[in-house]
Design an enzyme around this catalytic site. Structure first.
Site, PDB file in Angstrom:
ATOM      1  CG  ASP A 108      40.539  37.260  49.221  1.00 54.89           C
ATOM      2  OD1 ASP A 108      39.527  37.484  48.535  1.00 54.89           O
ATOM      3  OD2 ASP A 108      41.072  38.121  49.941  1.00 54.89           O
TER       4      ASP A 108
ATOM      5  CG  ASP B 215      40.812  43.061  46.234  1.00 53.58           C
ATOM      6  OD1 ASP B 215      41.800  43.487  45.617  1.00 53.58           O
ATOM      7  OD2 ASP B 215      39.716  42.833  45.695  1.00 53.58           O
TER       8      ASP B 215
ATOM      9  CG  ASP C 267      41.943  39.645  53.539  1.00 57.59           C
ATOM     10  OD1 ASP C 267      41.520  40.720  53.989  1.00 57.59           O
ATOM     11  OD2 ASP C 267      41.487  39.124  52.500  1.00 57.59           O
TER      12      ASP C 267
END
Length: 230
Positions: free
Chosen positions: A12, A14, A182
């Site tokens: 991922d 961000d 995240d």
């Protein structure tokens, strides 16, 4: 826990490669200013973005955290009802123009993975163009191929489609690839794709939210070399 034997890692962007709050607070402020110039109420725009203007932080339920850029644009259309395509294009330009704040020393964290022969790619719910701009600005674009966004034709997370497109680009079986992210969207997508889901704590979600979905939860991507036994 260790996870040897993997041949690729999809990241991922961000909250994983870049610190989420530090990177995206300026985006919210730019969007609020842009729409306020067109007559929108700044407080209503901030609320729609899930952004606390006083603290310069996104709420955990902010659509900017996990949804695609197209979905964020759709939520904001009521502030620019006469030109939805123009709004989406402005949002993409604002996103591409932000200065990403690395979550760790990216070159130091990623170079050992590449040197060990692992393929590295990015799958993001941002646009592919904005993602490439951020990677170039951070000086690590050369480490990633492919870079897949919500607009690359494979859907957006938590759908596994963009992850499977990454596996296909490499010619690797999904179970030899880790999906590192995240958010729950990242890990759900990784599990659905048959990949090894790995959580990191550099985004808004805490360990309790990620652990049930992940094979491992790390402080940051800097800890991947130990996990992968490189």
């Amino acid at each position: 826990m260790s996870l040897p034997g993997l041949r690729g890692v999809l990241f991922d962007k961000d909250g994983t490669l870049f610190g989420f709050q530090q990177t995206w607070a300026p985006f919210a402020e730019a969007v609020i200013a842009d729409l306020a110039d067109r007559g929108a109420d700044p407080g209503e725009v901030a609320w729609t973005l899930g952004f606390d203007r006083d603290r310069r932080l996104y709420r955990p339920d902010s659509p900017v955290i996990a949804e695609t850029a197209a979905e964020v644009a759709r939520l904001l259309e009521r502030f620019a009802p006469d030109d939805p395509p123009g709004l989406a294009a402005r949002l993409d330009r604002l996103a591409a123009g932000i200065a990403p704040v690395p979550a760790t020393d990216l070159r130091a964290a990623l170079s050992p993975l590449a040197a060990a022969g692992l393929r590295l790619g990015v799958v993001t719910n941002d646009s592919a163009g904005a993602a490439r701009a951020h990677l170039v600005r951070a000086g690590v674009a050369d480490l990633f191929d492919p870079v897949i966004g919500y607009d690359s034709g494979h859907g957006g997370k938590p759908d596994p489609g963009p992850l499977l497109a990454g596996a296909a680009a490499w010619g690797l079986p999904p179970d030899r690839i880790a999906m590192v992210g995240d958010s729950a969207h990242d890990l759900v997508a990784g599990r659905a794709a048959g990949m090894v889901p790995v959580g990191v704590l550099t985004g808004p979600a805490d360990r309790a939210a990620l652990a049930p979905l992940a094979r491992a939860v790390l402080p940051s991507i800097a800890d991947l070399t130990d996990l992968l036994e490189l």
